[in-house]
Design a protein around this motif. Structure first.
Motif, PDB file in Angstrom:
ATOM      1  N   PHE A  71       0.931  -0.893  -0.389  1.00 22.57           N
ATOM      2  CA  PHE A  71      -0.353  -0.357   0.068  1.00 22.57           C
ATOM      3  C   PHE A  71       1.195   1.474   0.317  1.00 22.57           C
ATOM      4  O   PHE A  71       2.006   1.573   0.704  1.00 22.57           O
ATOM      5  N   ASN A  72       0.015   2.036  -0.617  1.00 18.90           N
ATOM      6  CA  ASN A  72       1.014   4.043  -0.518  1.00 18.90           C
ATOM      7  C   ASN A  72       0.128   4.424   0.375  1.00 18.90           C
ATOM      8  O   ASN A  72      -0.379   5.025  -0.267  1.00 18.90           O
ATOM      9  N   GLY A  73      -0.042   4.797   1.132  1.00 20.39           N
ATOM     10  CA  GLY A  73      -1.342   5.190   2.094  1.00 20.39           C
ATOM     11  C   GLY A  73      -2.344   4.479   1.828  1.00 20.39           C
ATOM     12  O   GLY A  73      -2.254   2.807   2.105  1.00 20.39           O
ATOM     13  N   ASN A  74      -3.702   4.771   1.180  1.00 22.95           N
ATOM     14  CA  ASN A  74      -4.779   3.912   1.035  1.00 22.95           C
ATOM     15  C   ASN A  74      -5.158   3.683  -0.749  1.00 22.95           C
ATOM     16  O   ASN A  74      -6.062   2.436  -1.144  1.00 22.95           O
ATOM     17  N   TRP A  75      -3.536   3.844  -1.045  1.00 22.23           N
ATOM     18  CA  TRP A  75      -3.634   3.449  -2.775  1.00 22.23           C
ATOM     19  C   TRP A  75      -2.913   1.586  -2.430  1.00 22.23           C
ATOM     20  O   TRP A  75      -1.665   2.072  -1.495  1.00 22.23           O
ATOM     21  N   ILE A  76      -3.702   1.290  -2.903  1.00 21.18           N
ATOM     22  CA  ILE A  76      -2.754  -0.070  -3.862  1.00 21.18           C
ATOM     23  C   ILE A  76      -1.968  -0.278  -4.761  1.00 21.18           C
ATOM     24  O   ILE A  76      -1.942   0.386  -5.969  1.00 21.18           O
ATOM     25  N   GLU A  77      -0.589  -0.367  -5.011  1.00 20.43           N
ATOM     26  CA  GLU A  77       0.373  -0.726  -5.870  1.00 20.43           C
ATOM     27  C   GLU A  77       0.202  -1.687  -6.224  1.00 20.43           C
ATOM     28  O   GLU A  77       0.574  -2.874  -5.734  1.00 20.43           O
ATOM     29  N   VAL A  78       0.264  -1.629  -7.748  1.00 25.24           N
ATOM     30  CA  VAL A  78      -0.452  -2.745  -8.926  1.00 25.24           C
ATOM     31  C   VAL A  78       0.990  -4.051  -8.590  1.00 25.24           C
ATOM     32  O   VAL A  78       2.014  -2.254  -8.841  1.00 25.24           O
ATOM     33  N   PRO A  79       1.479  -4.823  -8.659  1.00 24.47           N
ATOM     34  CA  PRO A  79       2.790  -5.278  -9.036  1.00 24.47           C
ATOM     35  C   PRO A  79       2.776  -5.131 -10.112  1.00 24.47           C
ATOM     36  O   PRO A  79       2.570  -4.987 -11.001  1.00 24.47           O
ATOM     37  N   GLN A  80       4.503  -5.052 -10.075  1.00 26.73           N
ATOM     38  CA  GLN A  80       4.866  -5.204 -11.153  1.00 26.73           C
ATOM     39  C   GLN A  80       5.913  -6.421 -11.723  1.00 26.73           C
ATOM     40  O   GLN A  80       6.365  -6.577 -10.914  1.00 26.73           O
ATOM     41  N   SER A  81       5.802  -6.816 -13.166  1.00 21.30           N
ATOM     42  CA  SER A  81       7.026  -8.155 -13.726  1.00 21.30           C
ATOM     43  C   SER A  81       8.472  -7.013 -13.380  1.00 21.30           C
ATOM     44  O   SER A  81       8.967  -6.054 -13.421  1.00 21.30           O
ATOM     45  N   GLY A  82       8.843  -8.882 -13.047  1.00 22.79           N
ATOM     46  CA  GLY A  82      10.669  -8.365 -12.545  1.00 22.79           C
ATOM     47  C   GLY A  82      10.348  -7.975 -10.905  1.00 22.79           C
ATOM     48  O   GLY A  82      11.760  -8.097 -10.742  1.00 22.79           O
ATOM     49  N   THR A  83       9.473  -7.584 -10.792  1.00 22.16           N
ATOM     50  CA  THR A  83       9.722  -7.321  -8.505  1.00 22.16           C
ATOM     51  C   THR A  83       9.101  -8.985  -8.224  1.00 22.16           C
ATOM     52  O   THR A  83       9.196  -8.755  -6.965  1.00 22.16           O
ATOM     53  N   LEU A  84       8.641  -9.585  -8.563  1.00 19.71           N
ATOM     54  CA  LEU A  84       7.854 -10.441  -7.616  1.00 19.71           C
ATOM     55  C   LEU A  84       9.156 -11.531  -6.980  1.00 19.71           C
ATOM     56  O   LEU A  84      10.316 -11.529  -8.036  1.00 19.71           O
ATOM     57  N   PRO A  85       8.538 -12.652  -5.931  1.00 22.98           N
ATOM     58  CA  PRO A  85       9.957 -12.903  -5.546  1.00 22.98           C
ATOM     59  C   PRO A  85      10.091 -14.363  -6.477  1.00 22.98           C
ATOM     60  O   PRO A  85       9.223 -14.890  -7.197  1.00 22.98           O
ATOM     61  N   MET A  86      10.892 -15.350  -6.772  1.00 22.02           N
ATOM     62  CA  MET A  86      11.502 -16.128  -7.194  1.00 22.02           C
ATOM     63  C   MET A  86      11.159 -16.102  -8.130  1.00 22.02           C
ATOM     64  O   MET A  86      11.136 -17.445  -8.877  1.00 22.02           O
ATOM     65  N   GLY A  87      11.399 -15.354  -9.137  1.00 20.33           N
ATOM     66  CA  GLY A  87      11.473 -15.144 -10.508  1.00 20.33           C
ATOM     67  C   GLY A  87      10.632 -15.648 -11.021  1.00 20.33           C
ATOM     68  O   GLY A  87       9.950 -15.627 -12.084  1.00 20.33           O
TER      69      GLY A  87
END
Length: 628
Positions: free
Chosen positions: A408-424
């Motif tokens: 979260f960014n305050g009340n904003w939900i941050e959409v996950p981005q490609s290349g940032t997820l764990p374990m590839g």
């Protein structure tokens, strides 16, 4: 002798759309034909008597003018003719409408088109059926101008109109309160021709002028429908659909190039329908958009919400309709990684309305953010990889267990981005799934105490009947951290929401008295015989149930009895407040003395017409046991 002729004039735009001739000059002329010719003209069809008259022709009729008046807003008119002064004796007359100016028939713009000159139209030759009154002779003549003739008149006035009906594609139910936007597909830029709200029957009419679709890069100096040398001269139409100022569905512009939409005339009639499941416009999947409530039932946030009461409507399965909302609600839509090429974030907001018919506000200050603690665990996508086996893990808001958490960014939900997820992991986001699961009890949950209620009595002896509350929901998205890029991405009609817990509801009657404080309604019974003689008393010759059931979304209420013998039936349930409360007494309709000596259970069942978007509430009940 005074002659009074009154009536009403209406123009037919489409088969089921009519336009009163408001504020229009009308003239009555002495027929220029002799008696025999006038008789023929009176009997003739309108197409044979209709005539357009230019300024020269108007001047030529001056000496035959008997009276002139102006219609009111509804197209009503009244002529009065002094027979003695005009030497009129009740013979046939010519009925004309006169245009020296452009009236406002809904288009608002009353400027004269280029080269416009005054004209009038003879609608018909009529022989009034005069009848005597205390004020002379009176007659009436009401007239509907046919579509062909009326649209010809409108074309001279440069008034263009699109009339239609908007329905649900699946159920054919009329859709009210939807803003229909008519667009002209153009090579240079698409023109907004006009907008209109659908009425209770789904009807709408959009008015515009030719200059609205003849705009070019040189406008307003040069207006011409592009391309510069078309085969026709009308606009090419496609439609967008909006609610509360936000477009939620649209046709692809290519729809305007199909034969039935290309170069349409000044009177265009159309039937439109919208699907519960939107396609996002332009034939693509939805992009960053909220459009439904519930993963299973998928109530469209606009089309499947009744604007009159905030309850569900328009689903082919009848039992899915006329329900209010409760508990956790999956707000369904689609999200993407990027907005304008930048990482996207989104949030939901709500606003409470006093009544479901109140307009949904547009001002940002009228809306309250849904905060992280008001969101239940929500899977918004998943990560996957080949290792070489296929592995995946859910990506979730307020993650549990091994789920990949969303930030979260305050009340904003941050959409996950490609290349940032764990374990590839590779990223897949919901394109047609839940965006959040709103814990609706956090926005509407005020308990009411029923302590002291006596089964059979109204709940109003303790507290007033409870009511639904009404909330509109919307999604807002933006480029991460950039407030200037915020845009509304889906909004709902006012939803009827009910989460009120009824506390200290008496249950099990005099048999095994207890209270229940964990239900969204009242279901309470007792037996009159036990209430009088005591909970352990036996019943011998009478059986009368005292019952109370309450909820502002109350459905069916029934009594049943299990035990030997039967069938067992009771007098009908009484609903003093239908859909809200049932209470009173109900006697067993059989012979109580004939019942075998045994134990029996009397049960009260009450349907609650509530849904979480997945299923209907299971309902509430109470029971009493007795011995015969």
């Amino acid at each position: 002798m005074l002659y009074t002729l009154k009536g009403n004039l209406i123009g037919v735009k489409c088969d089921d759309h009519f336009m009163p001739l408001a504020n229009t000059t009308v003239r009555l002329y002495r027929s220029r034909a002799n008696v025999e010719e006038a008789t023929v003209l009176v009997a003739a069809q309108a197409k044979e008597t209709f005539q357009l008259i230019d300024e020269k022709g108007i001047k030529a009729k001056e000496k035959q003018l008997l009276a002139e008046t102006k219609t009111d807003e509804s197209g009503n008119y009244i002529f009065q003719i002094d027979g003695d002064k005009s030497k009129y004796k009740g013979e046939a007359v010519e009925f004309d409408i006169h245009y020296a100016e452009i009236p406002d028939y809904g288009q608002e713009d009353t400027s004269k088109p280029k080269n416009f000159k005054p004209f009038q139209a003879t609608l018909n030759v009529i022989q009034p059926k005069w009848r005597e009154t205390n004020n002379g002779l009176e007659a009436s003549w009401h007239y509907r101008i046919s579509n062909r003739i009326w649209c010809r008149i409108l074309s001279i006035l440069d008034i263009w109109v699109i009339c239609g009906i908007l329905t649900n594609c699946e159920t054919q139910q009329a859709l009210s309160g939807i803003e229909v936007q008519a667009m002209d597909d153009d090579i240079i830029s698409d023109d907004l021709l006009g907008t209109a709200l659908t009425d209770a029957n789904g009807h709408f009419c959009i008015y515009y002028r030719s200059k609205d679709f003849k705009k070019t890069f040189l406008s307003p100096l040069i207006n011409v429908e592009t391309p510069l040398f078309p085969w026709g001269n009308g606009p090419d139409i496609y439609f967008k659909f909006a609610f509360a100022g936000t477009v939620f569905s649209e046709e692809p512009p290519s729809r305007a190039r199909q034969a039935d939409r290309e170069n349409v005339g000044n009177c265009f009639c159309v039937r439109l329908c919208l699907k519960d499941q939107p396609d996002g416009g332009n034939g693509t999947e939805p992009v960053g958009y909220f459009f439904a409530i519930g993963e299973l039932r998928r109530y469209n946030s606009i089309l499947n919400i009744n604007p009159a009461n905030g309850k569900t409507i328009g689903k082919p399965t009848a039992s899915w309709n006329d329900l209010a909302f409760y508990n956790n609600l999956a707000l369904v839509g689609a999200i993407t990684e990027k907005l304008n090429g930048q990482p996207m974030e989104y949030k939901f907001q709500y606003t409470e309305l006093a009544n479901p018919t109140d307009p949904v506000p547009g001002a940002p200050g009228a809306w309250t953010d849904v905060i992280p603690s008001q969101i239940a665990n929500t899977v918004i996508g998943y990560g996957w990889r080949l290792t070489p086996l296929f592995e995946y893990e859910d990506i979730a808001i307020n993650a549990i267990g091994s789920q990949i958490p969303v930030s979260f960014n305050g009340n904003w939900i941050e959409v996950p981005q490609s290349g940032t997820l764990p374990m590839g992991y590779n990223l897949v986001l919901n394109n047609n799934g839940p965006l959040i699961k709103l814990i609706s009890t956090t926005i509407a949950n005020t308990p009411v105490d029923m302590g002291g209620l006596v089964p059979g009595n109204s709940t109003t002896t303790i507290n007033p009947l409870q009511e639904n509350r009404y909330f509109s929901l919307r999604m807002v998205k933006r480029e991460a951290g950039n407030s200037a890029s915020e845009v509304v991405a889906g909004v709902s009609r006012a939803l009827a929401v009910f989460n009120t817990k009824y506390l200290n509801v008496p249950q099990r009657g005099s048999w095994l008295p207890t209270t229940n404080s964990n239900e969204l309604g009242v279901a309470s019974i007792d037996l009159e015989e036990l209430a009088t003689a005591g909970g352990c008393s036996t019943i011998s010759d009478s059986l009368t149930v005292k019952y109370t059931a309450a909820n502002p979304n109350l459905g069916g209420v029934s009594l049943g009895m299990t035990g030997p013998g039967g069938p067992h039936n009771f007098a009908p349930i009484v609903f003093p407040s239908p859909g809200e409360e049932a209470h009173g007494t109900s006697a067993y309709t059989g012979d109580v003395t004939a019942l075998p000596n045994c134990s029996y259970e009397v049960r009260l069942n009450a349907e609650l017409k509530l849904t979480n978007g997945e299923s209907q509430h299971d309902g509430i009940w109470d029971r009493v046991l007795f011995c015969k």
